[in-house]
Design an enzyme around this catalytic site. Structure first.
Site, PDB file in Angstrom:
ATOM      1  N   LYS A   8      40.536 -16.971   5.179  1.00 47.85           N
ATOM      2  CA  LYS A   8      40.361 -18.193   4.380  1.00 47.85           C
ATOM      3  C   LYS A   8      41.140 -18.037   3.082  1.00 47.85           C
ATOM      4  O   LYS A   8      41.460 -16.941   2.639  1.00 47.85           O
ATOM      5  CB  LYS A   8      38.883 -18.455   4.084  1.00 47.85           C
ATOM      6  CG  LYS A   8      38.155 -17.373   3.288  1.00 47.85           C
ATOM      7  CD  LYS A   8      38.338 -17.443   1.785  1.00 47.85           C
ATOM      8  CE  LYS A   8      37.583 -16.340   1.066  1.00 47.85           C
ATOM      9  NZ  LYS A   8      37.956 -16.248  -0.388  1.00 47.85           N
ATOM     10  N   ASP A 133      30.294 -15.501   1.308  1.00 48.15           N
ATOM     11  CA  ASP A 133      31.244 -16.375   1.991  1.00 48.15           C
ATOM     12  C   ASP A 133      31.059 -16.365   3.502  1.00 48.15           C
ATOM     13  O   ASP A 133      31.765 -17.097   4.218  1.00 48.15           O
ATOM     14  CB  ASP A 133      32.691 -16.005   1.638  1.00 48.15           C
ATOM     15  CG  ASP A 133      33.040 -14.563   1.959  1.00 48.15           C
ATOM     16  OD1 ASP A 133      32.131 -13.792   2.314  1.00 48.15           O
ATOM     17  OD2 ASP A 133      34.229 -14.205   1.840  1.00 48.15           O
TER      18      ASP A 133
END
Length: 266
Positions: A8, A133
């Site tokens: 990401k 995350d």
């Protein structure tokens, strides 16, 4: 079972406050990119982790892949001994979420393969124990993240048609140092509004607060960002607390660098 675990990037990252427990409150947009690790999970006589590709540092038992397996076993799920082959393409200490993505890919693969029956909402709650995350990687769709990064909501950001360049210098950024030097503050323009503006405005409105604390310690990271802009990037930024930097381009580019680099259409 063979699965992929994508990386990401952070499209903007504002540190907006400090909680009583010492954790920082963030606002950021998490966006999945094609760079991915590969994991193969197979039944075995004993637990074993085989690593290839980019070197994996630290003790095997501390790897987030095994922490994910122990999490499921601790929840009472019957997970047999496993041989897990992990091919690393996502560099560690880069702000790309590789370890978290590996952990969630492991949970998702075992949930499917062993028919554990864990729904997406419950899975997000479980994997949050492995990292703030981690919930993002359950679906790995663009998301606006708040809290310490675990509170997610949909965001209308589509970078399709653009080209991504990632460069990671041969330095590691201490997350502790990055947080200790940053000064929490509300930005003049909140990220949720800034990210909805035209990409041509992002250079002036979308920022990563960690750059202010990291760039003085590691000027080579700042130079990479400047290089990406000099090569024609529409937008360039450090991701997470570093040390990788990404650039978004309208066409494919080749950047000559001895450092880790990755380029791909989005």
């Amino acid at each position: 079972m063979l699965v992929k675990a994508c990386a990401k990037i952070n499209l903007g990252l504002n540190v907006v406050g400090l909680r009583e427990d010492g954790y920082h409150c963030l606002e950021t947009v998490l966006y999945p990119v094609p760079l991915a690790d590969e994991l193969r999970l197979e039944p075995a006589r004993r637990d074993e982790l085989l690593c290839s590709g980019i070197a994996v540092e630290g003790r095997e038992e501390d790897n987030l892949v095994w922490r994910a397996v122990r999490l499921l076993r601790g929840e009472g799920h019957a997970v047999p001994p496993l041989r897990i082959s992990l091919h690393k393409r996502i560099p560690s200490g880069a702000g790309l979420g590789g370890g978290s993505s590996d952990a969630v890919a492991t949970v998702k693969a075992l949930n499917e393969g062993l028919r554990l029956g864990i729904g997406e909402e419950r899975m997000r709650q479980l994997v949050c124990a492995l990292g703030a995350d981690c919930p993002f990687f359950v679906e790995a769709k663009p998301a606006f993240a708040e809290g310490i990064g675990e509170v997610l909501s949909p965001v209308s950001v589509d970078l399709g048609g653009l080209f991504l360049v990632l460069i990671k210098p041969d330095v590691s950024v201490s997350t502790r140092d990055a947080y200790s030097l940053v000064k929490p503050a509300l930005p003049e323009l909140r990220l949720k509004e800034a990210i909805c503006r035209d990409l041509s405005e992002w250079r002036h409105t979308v920022r990563n607060d960690f750059e202010e604390s990291v760039f003085p310690l590691h000027p080579e990271i700042k130079r990479i960002k400047e290089q990406l802009y000099s090569e024609g990037a529409l937008f360039a930024s450090m991701t997470g607390s570093g040390s990788a930097v990404f650039g978004l381009f309208t066409k494919p580019v080749t950047i000559d660098t001895p450092l880790f680099s990755y380029a791909s259409p989005l």
